[in-house]
Design a protein around this motif. Structure first.
Motif, PDB file in Angstrom:
ATOM      1  N   THR A 357      77.548 -18.556   9.595  1.00  0.00           N
ATOM      2  CA  THR A 357      77.322 -19.687  10.495  1.00  0.00           C
ATOM      3  C   THR A 357      78.558 -20.564  10.628  1.00  0.00           C
ATOM      4  O   THR A 357      78.794 -21.154  11.679  1.00  0.00           O
ATOM      5  CB  THR A 357      76.129 -20.539  10.011  1.00  0.00           C
ATOM      6  OG1 THR A 357      75.040 -19.690   9.690  1.00  0.00           O
ATOM      7  CG2 THR A 357      75.683 -21.509  11.086  1.00  0.00           C
ATOM      8  N   SER A 363      73.435 -22.097  14.402  1.00  0.00           N
ATOM      9  CA  SER A 363      72.340 -21.496  13.635  1.00  0.00           C
ATOM     10  C   SER A 363      71.424 -20.702  14.550  1.00  0.00           C
ATOM     11  O   SER A 363      70.822 -19.711  14.139  1.00  0.00           O
ATOM     12  CB  SER A 363      71.552 -22.592  12.911  1.00  0.00           C
ATOM     13  OG  SER A 363      71.108 -23.573  13.828  1.00  0.00           O
ATOM     14  N   THR A 366      72.872 -17.347  14.771  1.00  0.00           N
ATOM     15  CA  THR A 366      72.959 -16.643  13.494  1.00  0.00           C
ATOM     16  C   THR A 366      71.666 -15.921  13.144  1.00  0.00           C
ATOM     17  O   THR A 366      71.699 -14.849  12.535  1.00  0.00           O
ATOM     18  CB  THR A 366      73.313 -17.642  12.367  1.00  0.00           C
ATOM     19  OG1 THR A 366      74.512 -18.340  12.729  1.00  0.00           O
ATOM     20  CG2 THR A 366      73.531 -16.932  11.053  1.00  0.00           C
ATOM     21  N   ASP A 400      76.070 -24.943   9.915  1.00  0.00           N
ATOM     22  CA  ASP A 400      75.991 -25.587  11.222  1.00  0.00           C
ATOM     23  C   ASP A 400      76.581 -26.988  11.143  1.00  0.00           C
ATOM     24  O   ASP A 400      77.365 -27.396  11.998  1.00  0.00           O
ATOM     25  CB  ASP A 400      74.525 -25.628  11.682  1.00  0.00           C
ATOM     26  CG  ASP A 400      74.383 -26.064  13.130  1.00  0.00           C
ATOM     27  OD1 ASP A 400      75.430 -26.273  13.778  1.00  0.00           O
ATOM     28  OD2 ASP A 400      73.258 -26.189  13.610  1.00  0.00           O
TER      29      ASP A 400
END
Length: 451
Positions: A357, A363, A366, A400
């Motif tokens: 990430t 996110s 991901t 993130d």
């Protein structure tokens, strides 16, 4: 592990970012490094990178619409009214206990704004360049460390969508996390629900809350002076500005905000919801319809840098996927893991999620990468369904907050650096990495071992 293209490229990305190299340039260079280390060759790496740029087009369009919507809101005067009311209330520079009280009041307002931007008013980070710059003079008077403000804003931007299934949280929890987990677990007997995901993410979000409190009340509590050369508004200018704001426009703004929120929930489309909000502003006279082109261009300029970073991050993610480095990295960590090594397995999966990430910066992007690998691995090691959900969710969200390419850090920088006094890497990325990624690693591991 040190020869893995994912690890090498992300280390390169972080090193270039810490050297204050532009994030877009750092992403392009890191993508080339990943491709070359992953034996794709230069021409194939360029082909994959440019082919992956289209994956960020939808995100860029979202930001353009949200930027235009934010500009329209600012034209109504509602954000200026809030900022100038606060400035007028502040008056002369306060002393003693009033300084601390007003400082934490401002931070609480910004927390409320950032949380609302994910759920109540789904404009995401578009509110920051509109709301924060008018407040910078207040922050300077109160000597508030802007690193604390960055942590405050990032908390609302990340913890909210991880936990509350409304607005952007609805997209992440229901459309991304739950969908991918259920698809990966369909043949393994694992199916989850929105409510179970919220339960699984409770402990990690508590960790983020503790990180926020640490940043505000401990790490960045001391006053910090910012030397600026722009004149602050006088009381007379403030009163004149407030007098020119029409109450009708304020009510139109409120109606547009609620309409945008409702439509976003109904259609699950930020683009359509933002467009509807713009139409309401135009029809009600906040701006003339023939000015819509200017409004859109202003919104585009407002969010252009963030949009370009998201597009470059999409190309970088495509190269990482093409190298096969993610699967190799997971396999390297998973070899020899069994039920007797659950603690180590949980930590390694979370650590891999952090690496992935940090590079991709999203996110949301991901989850599809790691779910197909993590779900069967978690079940094979012996984790419960709730623990599996927690590991996947936290592994995706990790990084993130502290990624140079994340909108959760780019957004706060866009507002706090309006006067050139806030560095993206050292004042946004590093503080949020320390106060959110470390607690997420710790509390994500606790959730995996206790649920």
């Amino acid at each position: 592990m040190l020869t893995n293209p994912v690890v090498i490229s992300i280390i390169a990305l972080l090193a270039l970012s810490l050297l204050r190299i532009n994030v877009v340039i750092a992403l392009i260079i890191s993508a080339l490094i990943a491709g070359l280390v992953g034996n794709l060759g230069l021409s194939e790496t360029i082909k994959v990178f440019t082919g992956g740029l289209g994956g960020g087009a939808e995100v860029a369009m979202n930001y353009a619409i949200l930027g235009a919507f934010a500009v329209a809101i600012s034209k109504s005067g509602i954000t200026d009214l809030l900022a100038y009311k606060v400035i007028k209330r502040l008056g002369k520079t306060p002393t003693g206990k009033s300084v601390a009280g007003f400082k934490y009041f401002i931070l609480a307002v910004l927390v409320a704004f950032s949380i609302s931007s994910q759920n109540l008013l789904p404009v995401h980070i578009a509110f920051i360049p509109i709301v924060v710059p008018p407040l910078l003079s207040i922050l300077n008077r109160l000597k508030i460390d802007r690193r604390a403000v960055a942590c405050v804003l990032t908390f609302g931007l990340t913890a909210t969508y991880m936990y509350l299934p409304v607005g952007f949280g609805k997209i992440f929890i229901e459309s991304v996390l739950m969908k991918n987990i259920n698809e990966a677990g369909a043949t393994l007997g694992l199916q989850t629900t929105v409510s179970e995901i919220s339960v699984a993410m409770t402990i990690p979000v508590i960790g983020m809350a503790l990180g926020l409190l640490t940043a505000v009340f401990f790490t960045y509590r001391k006053p910090r002076e910012y030397i600026v050369h722009t004149a602050e508004p006088t009381t007379a200018e403030i009163e004149q500005h407030i007098a020119n704001i029409k109450p009708f426009h304020i009510w139109v703004s409120i109606a547009s905000i609620f309409a945008t929120f409702a439509l976003q929930l109904f259609t699950s489309s930020t683009i359509i919801a933002g467009l509807a909000g713009l139409i309401i502003f135009g029809v009600c006279g906040i701006f003339r319809l023939k000015e819509s082109n200017d409004i859109f261009q202003q919104g585009l300029r407002l969010m252009a840098m963030i949009g370009f970073v998201m597009i470059a991050a999409s190309g970088f993610a495509a190269v990482i996927k093409a190298t096969g480095g993610v699967e190799a990295l997971v396999q390297t960590f998973s070899q020899g893991l069994g039920e007797n090594n659950k603690g180590l397995a949980a930590f390694l999966m979370l650590l891999v999620g952090l690496f992935i990430t940090m590079g991709i910066g999203s996110s949301f992007s991901t989850v599809p990468i790691i779910t197909s690998i993590y779900v069967p691995l978690c079940l094979a090691v012996g984790f419960s369904p709730l623990a599996t959900v927690s590991i996947v969710g936290v592994a995706a969200a990790l990084g993130d907050a502290g990624s140079p390419a994340s909108d959760s850090t780019l957004g706060p920088t866009s507002g706090l650096n309006a006067d050139g006094k806030h560095d993206h890497i050292w004042d946004s990325v590093v503080p949020t990495f320390i106060h959110y990624n470390i607690p997420l690693l710790v509390f994500g591991w606790i959730a995996a071992m206790t649920l």
